[in-house]
Design a protein around this motif. Structure first.
Motif, PDB file in Angstrom:
ATOM      1  N   PRO A 143       0.836  -1.205   0.000  1.00 24.28           N
ATOM      2  CA  PRO A 143       0.000   0.000   0.000  1.00 24.28           C
ATOM      3  C   PRO A 143       0.871   1.255   0.000  1.00 24.28           C
ATOM      4  CG  PRO A 143       0.159  -0.849   2.219  1.00 24.28           C
ATOM      5  CD  PRO A 143       0.923  -1.817   1.338  1.00 24.28           C
ATOM      6  N   THR A 144       0.317   2.359  -0.513  1.00 26.58           N
ATOM      7  CA  THR A 144       1.059   3.617  -0.563  1.00 26.58           C
ATOM      8  C   THR A 144       0.611   4.544   0.560  1.00 26.58           C
ATOM      9  OG1 THR A 144      -0.533   4.643  -2.085  1.00 26.58           O
ATOM     10  CG2 THR A 144       1.279   3.402  -3.065  1.00 26.58           C
ATOM     11  N   PHE A 145       1.526   5.377   1.040  1.00 30.79           N
ATOM     12  CA  PHE A 145       1.188   6.342   2.076  1.00 30.79           C
ATOM     13  C   PHE A 145       0.296   7.463   1.536  1.00 30.79           C
ATOM     14  CE2 PHE A 145       5.347   5.267   4.483  1.00 30.79           C
ATOM     15  CZ  PHE A 145       4.708   4.204   5.093  1.00 30.79           C
ATOM     16  N   LYS A 146       0.469   7.809   0.266  1.00 29.88           N
ATOM     17  CA  LYS A 146      -0.323   8.887  -0.313  1.00 29.88           C
ATOM     18  C   LYS A 146      -1.809   8.549  -0.301  1.00 29.88           C
ATOM     19  CE  LYS A 146       1.484  11.200  -3.650  1.00 29.88           C
ATOM     20  NZ  LYS A 146       2.021  11.618  -4.976  1.00 29.88           N
ATOM     21  N   ASP A 147      -2.137   7.268  -0.506  1.00 32.17           N
ATOM     22  CA  ASP A 147      -3.518   6.815  -0.499  1.00 32.17           C
ATOM     23  C   ASP A 147      -3.508   5.324  -0.182  1.00 32.17           C
ATOM     24  OD1 ASP A 147      -6.147   6.141  -0.862  1.00 32.17           O
ATOM     25  OD2 ASP A 147      -6.279   6.803  -2.951  1.00 32.17           O
ATOM     26  N   PHE A 148      -3.911   4.956   1.052  1.00 28.91           N
ATOM     27  CA  PHE A 148      -3.866   3.554   1.451  1.00 28.91           C
ATOM     28  C   PHE A 148      -4.857   2.699   0.658  1.00 28.91           C
ATOM     29  CE2 PHE A 148      -1.056   4.330   4.968  1.00 28.91           C
ATOM     30  CZ  PHE A 148      -0.507   3.087   5.238  1.00 28.91           C
ATOM     31  N   ASN A 149      -5.819   3.342  -0.017  1.00 30.16           N
ATOM     32  CA  ASN A 149      -6.710   2.597  -0.895  1.00 30.16           C
ATOM     33  C   ASN A 149      -6.035   2.232  -2.211  1.00 30.16           C
ATOM     34  OD1 ASN A 149      -9.015   2.569   0.806  1.00 30.16           O
ATOM     35  ND2 ASN A 149      -9.443   4.700   0.246  1.00 30.16           N
ATOM     36  N   ASN A 150      -4.875   2.809  -2.461  1.00 32.32           N
ATOM     37  CA  ASN A 150      -4.107   2.502  -3.667  1.00 32.32           C
ATOM     38  C   ASN A 150      -3.010   1.514  -3.277  1.00 32.32           C
ATOM     39  OD1 ASN A 150      -2.606   2.426  -6.011  1.00 32.32           O
ATOM     40  ND2 ASN A 150      -2.668   4.631  -6.347  1.00 32.32           N
TER      41      ASN A 150
END
Length: 235
Positions: free
Chosen positions: A176-183
């Motif tokens: 998962p990415t910190f910028k958007d955990f849904n991504n």
């Protein structure tokens, strides 16, 4: 000449364990049909492993291409490197990096780098299970001009089990990415390798699942690949 003393034998055994040795693999898989329909699918791969009892370095190159009646259904290239080293009996630190291009997913470039620590949950001659946790950074560019980059997490289970007739490998990663955990990206691969000669040739069968939570427009979230390939391995 006299036999080595126990102390000398112990030193030689320790030196042998620390010695790094290269192992190589080349794989190929080709399927095709002509006549009523025109189909072609091919994949090639190269893998080089430098390993000792204390660390392991793996280089990987892969390429896939497929067409169905003139329509391209696969066009992917991948290159990666993975290094891990023990800092205690069951704990390792690791670093990995990879680049990838996939025309079918409209992916011009994906660059991924990660580092962290791992724990050997099982460490036996016939079975190995490693849990990894660390930080990652991903950079992506797409054919429509979209770009994305973000630091994130890197979590993985890496499992291997050796049977009398072959070896099974399993990998499961979650990034998962910190910028958007849904991504996030979820990747799974299970393979079974079966020797077909004493040392050189193996038959490899497997399935790979790649799930992208926020794909590009018109691209499915889940991509599943079934494969069978012939492997030449040498040292």
């Amino acid at each position: 000449m006299g036999a080595d003393s126990p102390e000398t034998r112990a030193l030689k055994e320790q030196a042998a364990k620390l010695e790094r040795k290269w192992a190589y693999e080349a794989s190929v898989a080709i399927n095709g049909r002509t006549g009523g329909s025109e189909k072609f699918a091919g994949a090639v791969g190269l893998k080089a492993t430098l390993e000792s009892a204390q660390d392991k370095l793996i280089f990987t190159l892969q390429a896939e291409k497929a067409e169905d009646n003139g329509v391209e259904t696969a066009n992917r290239q991948f290159a990666g490197a993975d290094y891990s080293s023990f800092f205690s009996a069951n704990n390792v630190w690791y670093a990995r990096t990879s680049i990838e291009k996939d025309s079918i997913k409209a992916l011009d470039l994906r660059s991924s780098t990660a580092f962290g620590i791992g724990r050997k949950l099982i460490k036996k001659d016939h079975q190995d299970l490693e849990l990894r946790a660390g930080l990652s950074y991903i950079y992506e560019t797409y054919a429509n001009g979209t770009k994305f980059d973000s630091p994130g997490l890197d979590i993985a289970f890496i499992h291997a089990y050796t049977f009398k007739t072959g070896k099974m490998n399993n990998v499961l990663t979650y990034t998962p990415t910190f910028k958007d955990f849904n991504n996030y990206r979820l990747h799974h691969e299970t393979t079974y390798e079966m020797p077909i000669t004493a040392s050189l040739w193996k038959l490899k069968m497997g399935v790979s699942n790649d799930y992208t939570s926020i794909p590009q427009p018109g691209i499915d979230r889940l991509d599943t690949l079934y494969f069978t390939s012939l492997i030449l391995n040498w040292k």
